[in-house]
Design an enzyme around this catalytic site. Structure first.
Site, PDB file in Angstrom:
ATOM      1  N   ILE A 164      -7.615  69.961  93.231  1.00 44.85           N
ATOM      2  CA  ILE A 164      -6.766  69.165  94.135  1.00 44.85           C
ATOM      3  C   ILE A 164      -7.637  68.423  95.149  1.00 44.85           C
ATOM      4  O   ILE A 164      -7.420  67.239  95.427  1.00 44.85           O
ATOM      5  CB  ILE A 164      -5.740  70.072  94.843  1.00 44.85           C
ATOM      6  CG1 ILE A 164      -4.774  70.677  93.817  1.00 44.85           C
ATOM      7  CG2 ILE A 164      -4.968  69.292  95.900  1.00 44.85           C
ATOM      8  CD1 ILE A 164      -3.845  71.745  94.366  1.00 44.85           C
ATOM      9  N   ARG A 200     -18.743  76.520  99.175  1.00 32.63           N
ATOM     10  CA  ARG A 200     -19.913  77.401  99.244  1.00 32.63           C
ATOM     11  C   ARG A 200     -21.112  76.766  98.533  1.00 32.63           C
ATOM     12  O   ARG A 200     -22.204  76.717  99.053  1.00 32.63           O
ATOM     13  CB  ARG A 200     -19.594  78.771  98.638  1.00 32.63           C
ATOM     14  CG  ARG A 200     -19.308  79.790  99.722  1.00 32.63           C
ATOM     15  CD  ARG A 200     -18.899  81.101  99.150  1.00 32.63           C
ATOM     16  NE  ARG A 200     -17.685  80.942  98.351  1.00 32.63           N
ATOM     17  CZ  ARG A 200     -16.890  81.929  98.011  1.00 32.63           C
ATOM     18  NH1 ARG A 200     -17.178  83.164  98.355  1.00 32.63           N
ATOM     19  NH2 ARG A 200     -15.797  81.727  97.307  1.00 32.63           N
ATOM     20  N   THR A 201     -20.853  76.259  97.313  1.00 30.51           N
ATOM     21  CA  THR A 201     -21.954  75.621  96.586  1.00 30.51           C
ATOM     22  C   THR A 201     -21.617  74.150  96.358  1.00 30.51           C
ATOM     23  O   THR A 201     -20.470  73.811  96.074  1.00 30.51           O
ATOM     24  CB  THR A 201     -22.186  76.298  95.214  1.00 30.51           C
ATOM     25  OG1 THR A 201     -20.903  76.495  94.609  1.00 30.51           O
ATOM     26  CG2 THR A 201     -22.887  77.620  95.352  1.00 30.51           C
ATOM     27  N   ARG A 255      -2.962  76.837 102.391  1.00 33.68           N
ATOM     28  CA  ARG A 255      -2.107  77.960 102.789  1.00 33.68           C
ATOM     29  C   ARG A 255      -2.139  78.138 104.296  1.00 33.68           C
ATOM     30  O   ARG A 255      -3.209  78.027 104.927  1.00 33.68           O
ATOM     31  CB  ARG A 255      -2.583  79.263 102.121  1.00 33.68           C
ATOM     32  CG  ARG A 255      -2.112  79.429 100.689  1.00 33.68           C
ATOM     33  CD  ARG A 255      -0.588  79.620 100.594  1.00 33.68           C
ATOM     34  NE  ARG A 255      -0.124  79.781  99.232  1.00 33.68           N
ATOM     35  CZ  ARG A 255       0.258  78.785  98.416  1.00 33.68           C
ATOM     36  NH1 ARG A 255       0.219  77.536  98.819  1.00 33.68           N
ATOM     37  NH2 ARG A 255       0.689  79.056  97.197  1.00 33.68           N
ATOM     38  N   ASP A 261       1.803  71.174 105.964  1.00 33.92           N
ATOM     39  CA  ASP A 261       2.824  71.407 104.929  1.00 33.92           C
ATOM     40  C   ASP A 261       3.043  72.901 104.736  1.00 33.92           C
ATOM     41  O   ASP A 261       3.966  73.306 104.036  1.00 33.92           O
ATOM     42  CB  ASP A 261       2.375  70.767 103.606  1.00 33.92           C
ATOM     43  CG  ASP A 261       3.415  70.904 102.496  1.00 33.92           C
ATOM     44  OD1 ASP A 261       4.609  70.624 102.769  1.00 33.92           O
ATOM     45  OD2 ASP A 261       3.048  71.308 101.378  1.00 33.92           O
ATOM     46  N   GLU A 314       5.945  81.570 106.416  1.00 32.67           N
ATOM     47  CA  GLU A 314       7.012  80.667 105.979  1.00 32.67           C
ATOM     48  C   GLU A 314       8.293  81.457 105.719  1.00 32.67           C
ATOM     49  O   GLU A 314       8.219  82.588 105.236  1.00 32.67           O
ATOM     50  CB  GLU A 314       6.549  79.931 104.717  1.00 32.67           C
ATOM     51  CG  GLU A 314       5.363  79.033 105.041  1.00 32.67           C
ATOM     52  CD  GLU A 314       4.791  78.320 103.824  1.00 32.67           C
ATOM     53  OE1 GLU A 314       5.360  78.429 102.726  1.00 32.67           O
ATOM     54  OE2 GLU A 314       3.764  77.656 103.979  1.00 32.67           O
ATOM     55  N   HIS A 318       6.642  72.832 103.218  1.00 35.70           N
ATOM     56  CA  HIS A 318       5.935  73.245 101.996  1.00 35.70           C
ATOM     57  C   HIS A 318       6.491  72.510 100.757  1.00 35.70           C
ATOM     58  O   HIS A 318       7.071  73.122  99.859  1.00 35.70           O
ATOM     59  CB  HIS A 318       6.026  74.766 101.806  1.00 35.70           C
ATOM     60  CG  HIS A 318       4.961  75.311 100.896  1.00 35.70           C
ATOM     61  ND1 HIS A 318       4.433  76.569 101.025  1.00 35.70           N
ATOM     62  CD2 HIS A 318       4.323  74.761  99.831  1.00 35.70           C
ATOM     63  CE1 HIS A 318       3.520  76.779 100.079  1.00 35.70           C
ATOM     64  NE2 HIS A 318       3.445  75.689  99.351  1.00 35.70           N
TER      65      HIS A 318
HETATM   66  C1  GLV Z   1       2.175  75.700  96.105  1.00 33.51           C
HETATM   67  O1  GLV Z   1       1.971  75.954  97.259  1.00 33.51           O
HETATM   68  C2  GLV Z   1       1.426  76.221  95.023  1.00 33.51           C
HETATM   69  O2  GLV Z   1       0.628  77.147  95.236  1.00 33.51           O
HETATM   70  O3  GLV Z   1       1.589  75.733  93.905  1.00 33.51           O
END
Ligand code: GLV
Length: 321
Positions: free
Chosen positions: A156, A176-177, A233, A257, A262, A280
């Site tokens: 993503i 991290r890398t 998250r 979001d 939540e 979300h």
């Molecule tokens: C949404 O938050 C997902 O983890 O797909």
């Protein structure tokens, strides 16, 4: 039930396409999210698969002696205790890739909404204030010339980075890398990146390592022009520190979001004009949620038919059925 592939539990709410499709090939048992005492033990013993959205209550592990696979609806699977699943040889699957574009699109929209206050501008029009009071006030921030640091450059994160390129912003990332062959600056330290950039976009999952890593120190490093965007998250954020940073002007704005607990978005956040909030919804379109639902179902079918799943998470072993 002899013609069915097996029995699958759906604890709590899930996209309705999942149980609809599962019912064509499985016996489907629906239940509340946390187990109640009234489920017939013979039914519990038949359950070998779970289709899950959200939290998988740990009590289920002891109640389901023959559980083999948990198919999670969502790329993030922080609702499942994967250590416990791994210990019991239970395979966990998630829904990667099919939501990359939708979540990346939302991240860009949230960034623009935050810096340009576009939702507030629309409310201004809808409330008749354009007519009665004149133009919507100029906003203090702009995306122009920003230096964006993406926290987490997985599937993503990369989509977000490539969408940012035409906006002519500078792009860096913290992982991290370093990732090979990418034209973005790598930062080995989150704090060092926060000091350099003026915009952070987090795509981090909810794990023990990411718990509240966006804290007072990071917001202070981001600085008074700083904008913090989160589509990962909410557990990665110290929300009290975020609220304090927004209140004191330590940072300039935030677009969120996701939240720590939540659906309880902290009431204080609702009061800030320089904050854009979404419930979300990063992957929440019908086409993307349908694709996620189909992947949940296909992981279960794959397991029950061939002992194989399409998208296992790395923490759990794939045990042949
Ligand atoms: C949404 O938050 C997902 O983890 O797909």
């Amino acid at each position: 039930m002899s013609e069915k592939l097996g029995t699958v539990l759906v604890p709590g709410r899930i996209n309705p396409r999942v149980p609809e499709q599962l019912a064509q090939v499985f016996e489907v048992v629906t239940a509340s999210q946390a187990p109640s005492a009234d489920i017939d033990p013979a039914v519990l013993a038949r359950i070998r698969g779970v289709a899950l959205s959200g939290k998988f209550a740990n009590e289920w592990f002891d109640l389901l002696p023959n559980l083999q696979v948990i198919a999670n609806f969502g790329v993030g699977y922080d609702g499942v205790d994967t250590a416990k699943a791994a210990e019991r040889g239970i395979v966990v699957t998630n829904t990667p890739d099919v939501l990359n574009d939708e979540v990346a699109d939302t991240a860009i929209a949230l960034l623009l909404n935050t810096v340009r206050r576009l939702p507030q501008a629309e409310t201004w029009l809808r409330e008749g204030r354009w007519k009665s009071e004149g133009p919507f006030p100029l906003v203090p921030l702009s995306l122009k010339g920003r230096h964006v640091g993406i926290v987490g450059l997985g599937r993503i994160g990369r989509e977000i980075a490539s969408r940012l390129e035409p906006f002519k912003v500078r792009i860096g990332y913290h992982t991290r890398t370093p990732r090979e062959g990418l034209p973005y600056t790598h930062y080995a330290s989150l704090k060092a990146m926060a000091e350099e950039v003026d915009t952070l976009i987090s795509v981090l999952p909810g794990t023990a390592e990411t718990h509240r890593i966006f804290n007072a120190e990071i917001f202070s490093a981001l600085g008074p022009e700083g904008v913090f965007i989160n589509v990962g998250r909410g557990t990665s954020v110290d929300e009290d520190a975020l609220i304090a940073a927004l209140r004191s002007g330590t940072i300039a704005g935030a677009g969120l979001d996701v939240f720590y607990d939540e659906p309880n978005a902290p009431a204080e956040l609702l009061e800030f004009p320089n904050v854009s909030l979404l419930p979300h919804v990063a992957s929440a379109s019908v086409p993307t949620r349908n694709a996620m639902a189909d992947l949940v179902v296909n992981n279960l079918i794959g397991w029950f038919r061939e002992g194989q799943v399409l998208t296992p998470v790395p923490e759990t072993p794939v045990r042949r059925g």
